[in-house]
Design a protein around this motif. Sequence first.
Motif, short mmCIF file in Angstrom:
data_model
loop_
_atom_site.label_atom_id
_atom_site.label_comp_id
_atom_site.label_asym_id
_atom_site.label_seq_id
_atom_site.Cartn_x
_atom_site.Cartn_y
_atom_site.Cartn_z
N LEU A 1 0.80 -1.27 0.13
CA LEU A 1 -0.07 -0.08 0.06
C LEU A 1 1.03 1.10 -0.05
CD1 LEU A 1 -2.59 -1.21 2.77
CD2 LEU A 1 -2.90 -1.46 0.25
N ARG A 2 0.35 2.38 -0.52
CA ARG A 2 0.96 3.69 -0.57
C ARG A 2 0.66 4.24 0.74
NH1 ARG A 2 2.14 4.10 -5.78
NH2 ARG A 2 0.71 3.53 -7.11
N GLY A 3 1.80 4.65 1.26
CA GLY A 3 1.83 5.45 2.78
C GLY A 3 1.87 6.97 2.30
N GLU A 4 2.07 7.95 3.29
CA GLU A 4 2.03 9.12 3.07
C GLU A 4 3.39 9.54 2.12
OE1 GLU A 4 1.84 11.40 6.81
OE2 GLU A 4 -0.09 10.44 7.20
N TRP B 1 -11.47 4.76 14.57
CA TRP B 1 -10.51 4.54 13.79
C TRP B 1 -10.38 6.04 12.99
CZ3 TRP B 1 -10.73 -0.38 10.37
CH2 TRP B 1 -10.65 -1.37 11.15
N PRO B 2 -9.45 6.57 13.05
CA PRO B 2 -9.09 7.94 12.00
C PRO B 2 -8.84 7.46 10.64
CG PRO B 2 -7.74 7.77 14.17
CD PRO B 2 -8.32 6.56 14.22
N ALA B 3 -8.66 6.15 10.40
CA ALA B 3 -8.55 5.87 9.01
C ALA B 3 -9.91 5.70 8.20
CB ALA B 3 -7.92 4.46 8.80
N ILE B 4 -10.90 5.81 8.98
CA ILE B 4 -11.99 5.71 8.37
C ILE B 4 -12.61 7.09 7.51
CG2 ILE B 4 -14.66 5.36 8.53
CD1 ILE B 4 -13.88 3.41 10.83
N LYS B 5 -12.86 7.12 6.37
CA LYS B 5 -12.84 8.41 5.58
C LYS B 5 -14.30 8.56 4.89
CE LYS B 5 -8.73 9.65 6.25
NZ LYS B 5 -8.58 10.60 7.38
N ALA B 6 -15.00 7.53 4.73
CA ALA B 6 -16.46 7.59 3.90
C ALA B 6 -17.12 6.38 4.03
CB ALA B 6 -16.04 8.32 2.48
N LEU B 7 -18.22 6.38 3.56
CA LEU B 7 -19.22 5.27 3.45
C LEU B 7 -19.19 4.75 1.90
CD1 LEU B 7 -21.87 6.05 6.07
CD2 LEU B 7 -19.67 4.84 6.57
N ILE B 8 -19.37 3.56 1.59
CA ILE B 8 -19.57 3.08 0.39
C ILE B 8 -20.87 2.13 0.51
CG2 ILE B 8 -18.62 1.73 -1.57
CD1 ILE B 8 -16.87 4.14 -1.36
N GLU B 9 -21.79 2.54 -0.47
CA GLU B 9 -23.05 1.71 -0.73
C GLU B 9 -22.70 0.72 -1.68
OE1 GLU B 9 -27.54 3.03 -1.64
OE2 GLU B 9 -26.13 4.49 -1.16
N TYR B 10 -22.88 -0.66 -1.32
CA TYR B 10 -22.27 -1.63 -2.61
C TYR B 10 -23.19 -2.87 -1.97
CZ TYR B 10 -19.53 -5.24 -4.78
OH TYR B 10 -19.18 -6.21 -5.54
N GLN B 11 -23.89 -3.46 -3.00
CA GLN B 11 -24.95 -4.53 -3.06
C GLN B 11 -25.85 -4.64 -1.74
OE1 GLN B 11 -21.96 -7.85 -3.34
NE2 GLN B 11 -22.09 -7.61 -5.61
N GLY B 12 -26.44 -3.38 -1.44
CA GLY B 12 -27.17 -3.26 -0.25
C GLY B 12 -26.49 -3.23 0.92
N SER C 1 -3.57 6.80 6.66
CA SER C 1 -4.01 6.75 8.09
C SER C 1 -3.92 5.28 8.97
CB SER C 1 -5.33 7.33 8.29
OG SER C 1 -5.45 8.64 7.68
N LEU C 2 -4.41 4.46 8.12
CA LEU C 2 -4.47 3.18 8.49
C LEU C 2 -2.99 2.54 8.88
CD1 LEU C 2 -6.01 0.40 9.04
CD2 LEU C 2 -5.68 -0.18 6.75
N LYS C 3 -1.95 3.04 8.35
CA LYS C 3 -0.70 2.41 8.63
C LYS C 3 -0.12 3.07 10.05
CE LYS C 3 4.18 2.96 7.56
NZ LYS C 3 5.32 3.76 6.95
N ASN C 4 -0.49 4.52 10.11
CA ASN C 4 -0.35 5.16 11.41
C ASN C 4 -1.04 4.69 12.67
OD1 ASN C 4 1.48 7.08 9.95
ND2 ASN C 4 -0.45 8.54 9.61
N GLN C 5 -2.28 4.12 12.20
CA GLN C 5 -3.19 3.47 13.26
C GLN C 5 -2.44 2.10 13.58
OE1 GLN C 5 -7.19 3.94 12.28
NE2 GLN C 5 -8.00 2.18 13.32
N LEU C 6 -2.49 1.22 12.82
CA LEU C 6 -1.83 -0.09 13.07
C LEU C 6 -0.51 0.12 13.87
CD1 LEU C 6 -2.44 -1.82 9.84
CD2 LEU C 6 -3.36 -2.31 11.89
N ALA C 7 0.62 1.12 13.44
CA ALA C 7 1.58 1.18 13.99
C ALA C 7 1.76 1.66 15.52
CB ALA C 7 2.62 2.49 13.20
#
Length: 136
Positions: A68-71, A106-117, A127-133
Motif C-alpha cells: 500500500l501507498r503511505g504518506e 478509527w481515524p482511517a475511516i474516511k467515508a461510507l460506500i454503498e455496495y450490494q445493499g 492513516s491506517l498505517k499510522n493507526q496500526l503502527a
Amino acid sequence: MTVPVDELDISLVLLHQGQQTLVLEASQVVACQPLREMSNLPLLKFSDISPGSLARETRNTPSLKLTLRGESDVWQLQFPGGVEFIELKASCLHPLPPLMQKRRCWPAIKALIEYQGRILLLVDSRSLKNQLALQS
C-alpha cells in the motif's frame, strides 16, 4: 464535455475478512501477493486491530500481503481474507455523518460506500498505517 460527478466511476479494492469488508481506493494498492513472498518493506498485521471473534473466524484463511501507498513511502499489510477489485459510480460514495465523524474510533475511516445493499467503510491506507503502527 464535462461528465457529472455522479457519472464518474471510482476504482476500489474490497478486503473481505469474515463478515466484515473494508474498502480502499485502488490507487492506494500497489500489489497483492501471497504472504510467503519475501520483502524488505514494513509489514503490519490487520489482525492487530480486528476483534478477537473476527480473528478466530479467519484463523485458517490464507494470508495475503497487500503493498500500500503511505504518506511518503510504501508499506505492506498482512490480511487474512479475500480481495476483490470493483468499480462503482461516485454516487455510491457518501461522507461520514457528523455524529459518526465525531465518534469514530478509527481515524482511517474516511467515508461510507454503498455496495450490494450494504454500507461499507472506506479506509485511507496512509492513516491506517499510522493507526496500526500505534497499536502494535
